[in-house]
Scaffold this motif. Sequence first.
Motif, mmCIF file in Angstrom:
data_model
loop_
_atom_site.group_PDB
_atom_site.id
_atom_site.type_symbol
_atom_site.label_atom_id
_atom_site.label_comp_id
_atom_site.label_asym_id
_atom_site.label_seq_id
_atom_site.Cartn_x
_atom_site.Cartn_y
_atom_site.Cartn_z
ATOM 1 N N LYS A 63 27.009 32.239 40.138
ATOM 2 C CA LYS A 63 28.036 31.812 39.179
ATOM 3 C C LYS A 63 29.003 32.956 38.883
ATOM 4 O O LYS A 63 30.223 32.759 38.814
ATOM 5 C CB LYS A 63 27.365 31.355 37.877
ATOM 6 N N ASN A 64 28.468 34.171 38.706
ATOM 7 C CA ASN A 64 29.328 35.325 38.441
ATOM 8 C C ASN A 64 30.281 35.592 39.599
ATOM 9 O O ASN A 64 31.442 35.958 39.404
ATOM 10 C CB ASN A 64 28.478 36.573 38.185
ATOM 11 N N TYR A 80 35.824 35.333 42.192
ATOM 12 C CA TYR A 80 36.869 34.849 43.104
ATOM 13 C C TYR A 80 37.939 34.057 42.356
ATOM 14 O O TYR A 80 39.128 34.134 42.709
ATOM 15 C CB TYR A 80 36.252 33.985 44.206
ATOM 16 N N MET A 81 37.540 33.331 41.319
ATOM 17 C CA MET A 81 38.520 32.596 40.517
ATOM 18 C C MET A 81 39.440 33.561 39.780
ATOM 19 O O MET A 81 40.652 33.334 39.678
ATOM 20 C CB MET A 81 37.795 31.680 39.509
ATOM 21 N N TRP A 82 38.853 34.649 39.260
ATOM 22 C CA TRP A 82 39.659 35.657 38.573
ATOM 23 C C TRP A 82 40.686 36.246 39.531
ATOM 24 O O TRP A 82 41.859 36.413 39.185
ATOM 25 C CB TRP A 82 38.753 36.764 38.016
ATOM 26 N N LYS A 114 45.869 37.725 41.180
ATOM 27 C CA LYS A 114 46.261 38.527 42.342
ATOM 28 C C LYS A 114 47.774 38.738 42.445
ATOM 29 O O LYS A 114 48.218 39.714 43.071
ATOM 30 C CB LYS A 114 45.739 37.888 43.632
ATOM 31 N N SER A 115 48.543 37.861 41.835
ATOM 32 C CA SER A 115 50.003 38.015 41.881
ATOM 33 C C SER A 115 50.583 38.461 40.542
ATOM 34 O O SER A 115 51.803 38.581 40.406
ATOM 35 C CB SER A 115 50.653 36.694 42.300
ATOM 36 N N LYS A 116 49.714 38.708 39.560
ATOM 37 C CA LYS A 116 50.194 39.027 38.216
ATOM 38 C C LYS A 116 49.977 40.482 37.824
ATOM 39 O O LYS A 116 50.639 40.987 36.913
ATOM 40 C CB LYS A 116 49.505 38.123 37.183
ATOM 41 N N MET A 155 38.968 44.642 40.809
ATOM 42 C CA MET A 155 38.078 43.967 41.745
ATOM 43 C C MET A 155 36.889 44.852 42.110
ATOM 44 O O MET A 155 35.759 44.366 42.257
ATOM 45 C CB MET A 155 38.862 43.566 42.995
ATOM 46 N N HIS A 156 37.128 46.135 42.250
ATOM 47 C CA HIS A 156 36.048 47.083 42.504
ATOM 48 C C HIS A 156 35.052 47.062 41.353
ATOM 49 O O HIS A 156 33.840 46.863 41.549
ATOM 50 C CB HIS A 156 36.650 48.483 42.677
#
Length: 350
Positions: free
Chosen positions: A242-243, A248-250, A255-257, A267-268
């Motif tokens: 779930k995490n 991936y949803m985050w 990713k463009s903001k 992400m790291h």
Amino acid sequence: MKTLLKAARETKALKTRELAQLTAIDQALISKFESGSRKPTKEQIIKLSSILEIDYETLMIAWLKEKILYEIGDEHFALKALKEAEEELNYIRIASPNQKISKELQLLLNEIDALKIKLDKFRQFDSFRIAQALELEYTFESNRIEGNTLTLRETDLVINEGLTISGKSMREHLEAINHQEAIAYIKQLIEKNNPLNEREVLSIHNLILRGIQPEDAGRYRQVQVMIKGSSYMPPQPYMVTKNMEDFYMWYETYKSKLHPIILAAEMHERLVTIHPFIDGNGRTSRLVMNLILLQHGYVIANIKGNYESRMQYYQSLETAQTQNNKEDFLLFIAQIEKESLERYIGIIAQ
């Protein structure tokens, strides 16, 4: 904004011609910026802010205000639209607290963006041999962080000469070979313009543990783990899937903001905090971070494996994990990227 630019230039006793030379912006454009007949781009704002020593926040606010006024003009619904936009921006800030960037971090990002602009001018001088040498250093340092005792020269002999180093374990040899192949894999993803998703992250991890722990390579952990030397406790194994879905949803949401440096560091930190694998979490997280940096035209952020750098890296990570304060970690990664850019430019610009 036009008043700000002209006043700052005159305060520094610079002619438009001299400012044009310092910023690599056409002199006629600078004159138009000062007269208000032309608006600078964000990249030009970064350059002007740095050279003229104008507070970046002040200049950006003035620039954004003029852009907004130009776009909406005297539209009848302008005020209502602005109010709704403000509400949406407030929602974004709540959903992603790290949208708020400290002044220190913003200044560092400005310096990095200026370096990237400089780097782009020297791209024609890139060479395979330079990339190969820097990637070898990255493999050496990333493995050294995790306790691998191969020297840089030994790492080179193992990877490029296929030699076996006496006194070194088979695992250490495989870690060097696997990591270099993982770098080649993320470069392939970039060339093919493949999106970052679960399959690609699992493939990266599979390469890292290939031949070392084949039963765990490319698979989420099914047991509880602890991080040696840290007070942080990763989530229970039943929470990992779930995490990772949230992870991936985050990424898809932001990713463009976010600034690419912030995105890569986030992400790291998020991946290593979930700690989804039995082993290889650090190397995989750093590879994911560098995949994002390379996708956006930056260079590999090579965290050194010496004691001082390693301790600063671990401590900033633990602060993010236990105190929900990512500032130190974001600053650390940004500083590493700045140093990596400076070194890269120094090599290809000779």
